[in-house]
Design a protein around this motif. Structure first.
Motif, short mmCIF file in Angstrom:
data_model
loop_
_atom_site.label_atom_id
_atom_site.label_comp_id
_atom_site.label_asym_id
_atom_site.label_seq_id
_atom_site.Cartn_x
_atom_site.Cartn_y
_atom_site.Cartn_z
N ALA A 1 -7.79 -16.00 7.18
CA ALA A 1 -7.76 -16.04 8.64
C ALA A 1 -6.45 -15.44 9.16
O ALA A 1 -6.46 -14.67 10.13
N LYS A 2 -5.32 -15.76 8.51
CA LYS A 2 -4.03 -15.18 8.90
C LYS A 2 -4.02 -13.67 8.71
O LYS A 2 -3.48 -12.93 9.53
N GLU A 3 -4.63 -13.21 7.61
CA GLU A 3 -4.69 -11.76 7.34
C GLU A 3 -5.47 -11.04 8.43
O GLU A 3 -5.05 -9.98 8.92
N LEU A 4 -6.60 -11.60 8.81
CA LEU A 4 -7.42 -10.97 9.85
C LEU A 4 -6.69 -10.93 11.18
O LEU A 4 -6.75 -9.93 11.91
N LYS A 5 -5.98 -12.01 11.53
CA LYS A 5 -5.21 -12.04 12.77
C LYS A 5 -4.11 -10.98 12.74
O LYS A 5 -3.89 -10.27 13.71
N ALA A 6 -3.41 -10.89 11.62
CA ALA A 6 -2.33 -9.91 11.50
C ALA A 6 -2.86 -8.49 11.61
O ALA A 6 -2.27 -7.65 12.30
N GLU A 7 -3.99 -8.21 10.97
CA GLU A 7 -4.58 -6.88 11.04
C GLU A 7 -5.00 -6.54 12.46
O GLU A 7 -4.81 -5.41 12.91
N SER A 8 -5.57 -7.50 13.18
CA SER A 8 -6.02 -7.21 14.54
C SER A 8 -4.82 -7.05 15.48
O SER A 8 -4.87 -6.27 16.41
N ARG A 9 -3.73 -7.77 15.22
CA ARG A 9 -2.54 -7.70 16.06
C ARG A 9 -1.81 -6.37 15.88
O ARG A 9 -1.42 -5.73 16.84
N ARG A 10 -1.61 -5.97 14.65
CA ARG A 10 -0.79 -4.78 14.40
C ARG A 10 -1.62 -3.55 14.03
O ARG A 10 -1.08 -2.47 13.87
N GLY A 11 -2.91 -3.73 13.83
CA GLY A 11 -3.73 -2.62 13.38
C GLY A 11 -3.71 -2.54 11.86
O GLY A 11 -2.95 -3.25 11.21
N LYS A 12 -4.53 -1.70 11.33
CA LYS A 12 -4.60 -1.56 9.87
C LYS A 12 -3.74 -0.37 9.46
O LYS A 12 -4.10 0.78 9.68
N GLN A 13 -2.60 -0.66 8.88
CA GLN A 13 -1.67 0.36 8.44
C GLN A 13 -1.44 0.23 6.94
O GLN A 13 -1.22 -0.86 6.44
N ARG A 14 -1.47 1.35 6.27
CA ARG A 14 -1.29 1.34 4.82
C ARG A 14 0.04 0.68 4.42
O ARG A 14 0.08 -0.16 3.52
N ALA A 15 1.13 1.06 5.09
CA ALA A 15 2.44 0.52 4.73
C ALA A 15 2.50 -0.99 4.95
O ALA A 15 3.09 -1.72 4.14
N ASP A 16 1.90 -1.48 6.02
CA ASP A 16 1.87 -2.92 6.28
C ASP A 16 1.07 -3.64 5.20
O ASP A 16 1.48 -4.69 4.71
N ILE B 1 -1.00 0.93 -11.57
CA ILE B 1 -2.20 1.56 -12.13
C ILE B 1 -3.13 2.01 -11.01
O ILE B 1 -3.68 3.11 -11.05
N VAL B 2 -3.32 1.16 -10.01
CA VAL B 2 -4.18 1.53 -8.88
C VAL B 2 -3.61 2.75 -8.17
O VAL B 2 -4.35 3.69 -7.86
N LYS B 3 -2.31 2.74 -7.89
CA LYS B 3 -1.70 3.87 -7.19
C LYS B 3 -1.87 5.18 -7.98
O LYS B 3 -2.11 6.23 -7.39
N ALA B 4 -1.80 5.10 -9.31
CA ALA B 4 -1.92 6.30 -10.14
C ALA B 4 -3.38 6.73 -10.33
O ALA B 4 -3.69 7.92 -10.33
N SER B 5 -4.28 5.76 -10.50
CA SER B 5 -5.67 6.07 -10.84
C SER B 5 -6.58 6.26 -9.63
O SER B 5 -7.58 6.98 -9.71
N ALA B 6 -6.25 5.58 -8.54
CA ALA B 6 -7.10 5.64 -7.34
C ALA B 6 -6.19 5.64 -6.11
O ALA B 6 -6.17 4.68 -5.33
N PRO B 7 -5.44 6.73 -5.93
CA PRO B 7 -4.44 6.76 -4.85
C PRO B 7 -5.02 6.66 -3.44
O PRO B 7 -4.27 6.36 -2.50
N ASP B 8 -6.30 6.88 -3.27
CA ASP B 8 -6.90 6.79 -1.94
C ASP B 8 -7.20 5.36 -1.52
O ASP B 8 -7.52 5.11 -0.36
N LEU B 9 -7.13 4.41 -2.47
CA LEU B 9 -7.36 3.02 -2.11
C LEU B 9 -6.17 2.49 -1.31
O LEU B 9 -5.03 2.81 -1.62
N TRP B 10 -6.47 1.68 -0.31
CA TRP B 10 -5.43 1.09 0.53
C TRP B 10 -5.09 -0.29 0.03
O TRP B 10 -5.98 -1.14 -0.10
N PRO B 11 -3.80 -0.57 -0.21
CA PRO B 11 -3.39 -1.92 -0.61
C PRO B 11 -3.46 -2.87 0.58
O PRO B 11 -3.24 -2.46 1.73
#
Length: 145
Positions: free
Chosen positions: A22-37, A63-73
């Motif tokens: 629930a906190k994650e969803l609130k934070a995403e809606s407040r600041r938008g979905k940004q890769r760096a965040d 490993i994720v960054k190297a193997s699948a760089p298009d995925l967003w953390p």
């Protein structure tokens, strides 16, 4: 009257994970979905883990960054996760968080891992060696294909 100790409802850990989401969803809606965040949130959660889980989660992130760089953390229920087109594709679940004897690398139905009529979608992790890292890299590449 039911005894709270014998309740078959959610465990304290499960309730905490739902609150995290629930906190994650609130934070995403407040600041938008940004890769760096998302990456900052993920790394902060990893830093809170006990050493064995933290070491695996840090290595998995690389490993994720190297193997699948298009995925967003991002975080998902308070755990590290990686998304494609806004949907979680894979996640790491620490052993400590749910009192399990092993950590888990899981894939959602967004992952392209289909192999016949049945295939694995989660994997137990006790430690990461070069063999497991190579397997995970290949799984990630297939999952995003």
């Amino acid at each position: 009257m039911a005894d709270s100790k014998t309740s078959k409802g959610f465990t304290a850990e499960e309730r905490a994970a739902m609150k995290e989401r629930a906190k994650e969803l609130k934070a995403e809606s407040r600041r938008g979905k940004q890769r760096a965040d998302g990456e900052a949130d993920l790394l902060a959660k990893v830093a809170e883990m006990q050493e064995s889980d933290r070491v695996m989660a840090e290595r998995l992130h690389e490993i994720v960054k190297a193997s699948a760089p298009d995925l967003w953390p991002k975080t998902w229920y308070g755990m590290p996760a990686y998304a494609k087109d806004g949907k979680v594709l894979c996640f790491f679940q620490s052993a400590e968080k749910f009192g399990a004897r092993y950590a888990t690398l899981g894939f959602s139905d967004e992952a392209n891992l289909d192999d016949g009529a049945m295939w694995p979608t989660s994997f137990a992790l006790k430690k990461l060696t070069a063999k497991e890292e190579a397997t995970i890299g290949k799984l990630l590449q297939k999952a995003v294909s």
